[in-house]
Design a protein around this motif. Structure first.
Motif, mmCIF file in Angstrom:
data_model
loop_
_atom_site.group_PDB
_atom_site.id
_atom_site.type_symbol
_atom_site.label_atom_id
_atom_site.label_comp_id
_atom_site.label_asym_id
_atom_site.label_seq_id
_atom_site.Cartn_x
_atom_site.Cartn_y
_atom_site.Cartn_z
ATOM 1 N N ARG A 366 0.857 -1.187 0.000
ATOM 2 C CA ARG A 366 0.000 0.000 0.000
ATOM 3 C C ARG A 366 0.893 1.238 0.000
ATOM 4 O O ARG A 366 1.777 1.368 0.849
ATOM 5 C CB ARG A 366 -0.907 -0.018 1.235
ATOM 6 C CG ARG A 366 -1.989 -1.093 1.171
ATOM 7 C CD ARG A 366 -2.407 -1.549 2.555
ATOM 8 N NE ARG A 366 -1.600 -2.681 3.025
ATOM 9 C CZ ARG A 366 -1.616 -3.123 4.268
ATOM 10 N NH1 ARG A 366 -2.354 -2.525 5.183
ATOM 11 N NH2 ARG A 366 -0.867 -4.165 4.608
ATOM 12 N N MET A 367 0.663 2.118 -0.964
ATOM 13 C CA MET A 367 1.523 3.295 -1.116
ATOM 14 C C MET A 367 0.698 4.538 -1.389
ATOM 15 O O MET A 367 -0.513 4.470 -1.641
ATOM 16 C CB MET A 367 2.522 3.090 -2.265
ATOM 17 C CG MET A 367 3.541 1.997 -2.025
ATOM 18 S SD MET A 367 4.924 2.130 -3.191
ATOM 19 C CE MET A 367 5.854 0.656 -2.752
ATOM 20 N N TYR A 368 1.393 5.652 -1.308
ATOM 21 C CA TYR A 368 0.805 6.937 -1.686
ATOM 22 C C TYR A 368 1.523 7.416 -2.945
ATOM 23 O O TYR A 368 2.749 7.530 -2.969
ATOM 24 C CB TYR A 368 0.962 7.967 -0.569
ATOM 25 C CG TYR A 368 0.363 9.305 -0.919
ATOM 26 C CD1 TYR A 368 -1.016 9.498 -0.882
ATOM 27 C CD2 TYR A 368 1.178 10.366 -1.311
ATOM 28 C CE1 TYR A 368 -1.571 10.715 -1.219
ATOM 29 C CE2 TYR A 368 0.628 11.590 -1.645
ATOM 30 C CZ TYR A 368 -0.749 11.764 -1.603
ATOM 31 O OH TYR A 368 -1.299 12.966 -1.951
ATOM 32 N N ALA A 369 0.745 7.680 -3.998
ATOM 33 C CA ALA A 369 1.309 8.124 -5.272
ATOM 34 C C ALA A 369 0.889 9.562 -5.538
ATOM 35 O O ALA A 369 -0.258 9.952 -5.255
ATOM 36 C CB ALA A 369 0.820 7.224 -6.403
ATOM 37 N N GLN A 370 1.815 10.334 -6.097
ATOM 38 C CA GLN A 370 1.482 11.704 -6.470
ATOM 39 C C GLN A 370 2.274 12.109 -7.702
ATOM 40 O O GLN A 370 3.402 11.662 -7.915
ATOM 41 C CB GLN A 370 1.752 12.677 -5.331
ATOM 42 C CG GLN A 370 3.192 12.742 -4.858
ATOM 43 C CD GLN A 370 3.370 13.678 -3.683
ATOM 44 O OE1 GLN A 370 2.411 14.253 -3.173
ATOM 45 N NE2 GLN A 370 4.607 13.841 -3.233
ATOM 46 N N PHE A 371 1.637 12.958 -8.528
ATOM 47 C CA PHE A 371 2.288 13.463 -9.734
ATOM 48 C C PHE A 371 3.064 14.730 -9.402
ATOM 49 O O PHE A 371 2.575 15.612 -8.695
ATOM 50 C CB PHE A 371 1.252 13.773 -10.815
ATOM 51 C CG PHE A 371 0.745 12.554 -11.530
ATOM 52 C CD1 PHE A 371 1.482 11.988 -12.559
ATOM 53 C CD2 PHE A 371 -0.457 11.979 -11.178
ATOM 54 C CE1 PHE A 371 1.019 10.865 -13.236
ATOM 55 C CE2 PHE A 371 -0.933 10.855 -11.833
ATOM 56 C CZ PHE A 371 -0.191 10.299 -12.864
ATOM 57 N N GLU A 372 4.294 14.790 -9.927
ATOM 58 C CA GLU A 372 5.121 15.983 -9.819
ATOM 59 C C GLU A 372 5.821 16.193 -11.154
ATOM 60 O O GLU A 372 6.585 15.329 -11.597
ATOM 61 C CB GLU A 372 6.157 15.845 -8.699
ATOM 62 C CG GLU A 372 5.562 15.767 -7.295
ATOM 63 C CD GLU A 372 6.640 15.636 -6.225
ATOM 64 O OE1 GLU A 372 7.836 15.730 -6.582
ATOM 65 O OE2 GLU A 372 6.287 15.426 -5.053
ATOM 66 N N GLN A 373 5.545 17.313 -11.792
ATOM 67 C CA GLN A 373 6.163 17.677 -13.067
ATOM 68 C C GLN A 373 6.052 16.537 -14.095
ATOM 69 O O GLN A 373 7.017 16.195 -14.779
ATOM 70 C CB GLN A 373 7.617 18.077 -12.866
ATOM 71 C CG GLN A 373 7.781 19.304 -11.968
ATOM 72 C CD GLN A 373 9.231 19.709 -11.772
ATOM 73 O OE1 GLN A 373 10.130 18.899 -11.971
ATOM 74 N NE2 GLN A 373 9.468 20.962 -11.409
ATOM 75 N N GLY A 374 4.855 15.971 -14.174
ATOM 76 C CA GLY A 374 4.579 14.953 -15.175
ATOM 77 C C GLY A 374 5.035 13.552 -14.838
ATOM 78 O O GLY A 374 4.844 12.629 -15.630
ATOM 79 N N LEU A 381 4.009 3.181 2.706
ATOM 80 C CA LEU A 381 3.446 3.538 3.997
ATOM 81 C C LEU A 381 3.862 2.511 5.027
ATOM 82 O O LEU A 381 4.132 1.349 4.698
ATOM 83 C CB LEU A 381 1.920 3.605 3.906
ATOM 84 C CG LEU A 381 1.369 4.626 2.906
ATOM 85 C CD1 LEU A 381 -0.114 4.402 2.674
ATOM 86 C CD2 LEU A 381 1.626 6.038 3.387
ATOM 87 N N SER A 382 3.912 2.898 6.272
ATOM 88 C CA SER A 382 4.248 1.955 7.338
ATOM 89 C C SER A 382 3.073 1.037 7.629
ATOM 90 O O SER A 382 1.975 1.211 7.090
ATOM 91 C CB SER A 382 4.633 2.723 8.608
ATOM 92 O OG SER A 382 3.555 3.511 9.046
ATOM 93 N N LYS A 383 3.298 0.037 8.463
ATOM 94 C CA LYS A 383 2.268 -0.905 8.925
ATOM 95 C C LYS A 383 1.650 -1.680 7.762
ATOM 96 O O LYS A 383 0.464 -1.628 7.496
ATOM 97 C CB LYS A 383 1.191 -0.162 9.719
ATOM 98 C CG LYS A 383 1.774 0.551 10.960
ATOM 99 C CD LYS A 383 0.720 1.286 11.746
ATOM 100 C CE LYS A 383 1.371 1.993 12.937
ATOM 101 N NZ LYS A 383 0.418 2.773 13.743
ATOM 102 N N GLN A 384 2.531 -2.430 7.073
ATOM 103 C CA GLN A 384 2.122 -3.205 5.909
ATOM 104 C C GLN A 384 1.726 -4.637 6.254
ATOM 105 O O GLN A 384 1.355 -5.387 5.354
ATOM 106 C CB GLN A 384 3.268 -3.230 4.889
ATOM 107 C CG GLN A 384 3.606 -1.905 4.265
ATOM 108 C CD GLN A 384 2.660 -1.523 3.139
ATOM 109 O OE1 GLN A 384 1.914 -2.347 2.632
ATOM 110 N NE2 GLN A 384 2.677 -0.257 2.761
ATOM 111 N N GLN A 385 1.804 -5.041 7.506
ATOM 112 C CA GLN A 385 1.492 -6.428 7.849
ATOM 113 C C GLN A 385 0.058 -6.781 7.460
ATOM 114 O O GLN A 385 -0.820 -5.915 7.397
ATOM 115 C CB GLN A 385 1.721 -6.667 9.348
ATOM 116 C CG GLN A 385 3.190 -6.724 9.748
ATOM 117 C CD GLN A 385 3.799 -5.363 9.985
ATOM 118 O OE1 GLN A 385 3.208 -4.347 9.643
ATOM 119 N NE2 GLN A 385 4.985 -5.340 10.586
ATOM 120 N N SER A 386 -0.157 -8.081 7.243
ATOM 121 C CA SER A 386 -1.422 -8.515 6.650
ATOM 122 C C SER A 386 -2.623 -8.352 7.567
ATOM 123 O O SER A 386 -3.758 -8.404 7.106
ATOM 124 C CB SER A 386 -1.310 -9.980 6.202
ATOM 125 O OG SER A 386 -1.019 -10.809 7.299
#
Length: 418
Positions: A366-374, A381-386
């Motif tokens: 699980r991640m956070y994605a963001q666009f920067e300059q194309g 993110l932390s706490k990836q355990q199932s």
């Protein structure tokens, strides 16, 4: 957000025989899933449904040659120079039927969308037209080319032109496009009827029950909310961890539902009855155990029904993160395949902003994605355990991390938005 993330390496979990890859599991779902029957429904009920047959236009768009602006229809051979006068003989509004026919040197007042009269050679927008007081005359104040601001009959869509392909999902824009072309009904694939089975004896209904070792259920609300997002109803059942209870429920569901989606009970524990019960009552295994993390002991099987398409059973592990990955990746693909959409998953590409340690299994993080300059940049993110879901308050994508690779900052990874 973590600048690096390291998950525990369990070598035995990734090296045991019989595991298939994520891509192999996805392809098996596409290959083995039969599309459901079709139905004819009104276009006003068709949002997000999948076309079962192509749609061709029965009309031209525009239906007739019309004005693209508020202005004047003119009859004049060749280019019109500034200062030319025209006799004004009438007016046509949008939707108005008119038998007016222009002759050389004549004009008709028009409004946007109005049908142009016979012998119109061009349309002058009202900004370049000056009315001559006390006379039925107008003067053109700027040079004008032939055929200006005329929408020709059929220039957007011609009779017989394909508007939608079989398997295409009907978006808001598609609904509008078909409606403009006069389409009122469409043939679509039936919506799958889905039973969700939450296994386990540990679900608490009240705060008091937490004291006895039970937990609140995240899987049922998670799955129900996901299907609500798809504008589809599901039916949720809870079953205790006994072979008899699971068997009785599966016997009842297999002939009434197109999909049985289960959480928990698919591994090799003493109380994991989903797979053995399914096989015992006639389900045929398509795959069991995928080389991924989370969600390794996923189970996919089909039951042949005499008068209907098969009933499919997709068994997800009970840990909520595994359920979340299973829903977003595998259930999503299965639902589309049942509705005639056999395209592979559409993965985006993004640039990871930190290092990741290797694991013997492919991982969904699980991640956070963001666009920067194309460019699309990814941050874990932390706490990836199932058993953890709290980071879903920030996550907007699931990202695939290849097995047996140390990922360097700047590496390009694939994923899906959630």
């Amino acid at each position: 957000m973590n600048q690096a993330i390291a998950l525990d390496n369990h070598s035995a979990c990734g090296s045991e025989p019989g595991l298939i890859t994520v891509d192999e599991a996805l392809q098996l779902i596409l290959d083995r899933t039969q599309a459901l029957t079709t139905e004819c429904i009104g276009l006003d009920q068709a949002l997000n449904r999948y076309l079962a047959t192509p749609i061709s236009s029965q009309i031209n768009l525009p239906l007739f040659s019309q004005s693209a602006v508020d202005g004047y229809a003119l009859c004049h051979e060749g280019e019109i120079e500034a200062g030319v006068h025209f006799e004004l003989i009438g007016e046509i509004r949008a939707g108005q039927r008119s038998e007016l026919v222009l002759q050389q040197g004549q004009a008709v007042r028009l409004f946007t969308g109005a049908k142009i009269p016979v012998h119109t050679t061009t349309v002058a927008r009202q900004e370049i037209v000056q009315a001559i007081e006390h006379q039925n005359m107008i003067k053109i104040t700027a040079a004008l080319q032939p055929h200006a601001d005329i929408r020709d009959v059929g220039e957007e869509v011609a009779v017989g032109q394909c508007l939608g392909q079989a398997g295409q999902q009907l978006s808001v824009g598609a609904i509008a496009s078909l409606s403009m072309a006069g389409v009122q009904t469409v043939h679509v694939y039936a919506l799958p009827k889905v039973a969700v089975v939450i296994t386990g004896d540990e679900i608490a209904d009240t705060m008091d029950e937490l004291q006895s070792g039970k937990i609140f259920d995240a899987n049922g609300p998670l799955i129900r909310a996901w299907f609500q997002q798809q504008h589809q109803q599901v039916y949720i059942f809870h079953v205790t961890d006994t072979e008899y209870a699971v068997s009785q429920l599966f016997h009842d569901l297999k002939d009434r539902y197109d999909v049985i989606l289960t959480t928990g009970g698919v591994s090799v524990g003493d109380y994991d009855f989903v797979r053995p019960v399914a096989l015992n009552i006639g389900f045929k295994e398509i795959f069991w155990k995928v080389k991924q993390k989370p969600g390794k002991p996923m189970f996919f099987a089909e039951y042949a029904r005499k008068q209907h398409s098969p009933c499919y059973l997709l068994g997800l592990p009970g840990n909520p993160a595994a359920v979340y990955v299973g829903i977003q990746v595998y259930v999503n693909l299965l639902m589309k395949a049942l509705q005639g959409q056999k395209s592979p998953c559409a993965w985006f590409s993004g640039i990871i902003q930190h290092e990741l340690k290797s694991d013997q299994r492919e991982r969904f993080l699980r991640m956070y994605a963001q666009f920067e300059q194309g460019q699309l940049y990814l941050n874990s993110l932390s706490k990836q355990q199932s058993h953890m879901l709290s980071n879903l308050m920030q996550a907007n994508c699931l990202v695939r991390i290849p097995a047996n690779q140390n990922i360097q900052k700047g590496a390009v990874l694939s994923g899906i938005f959630i």
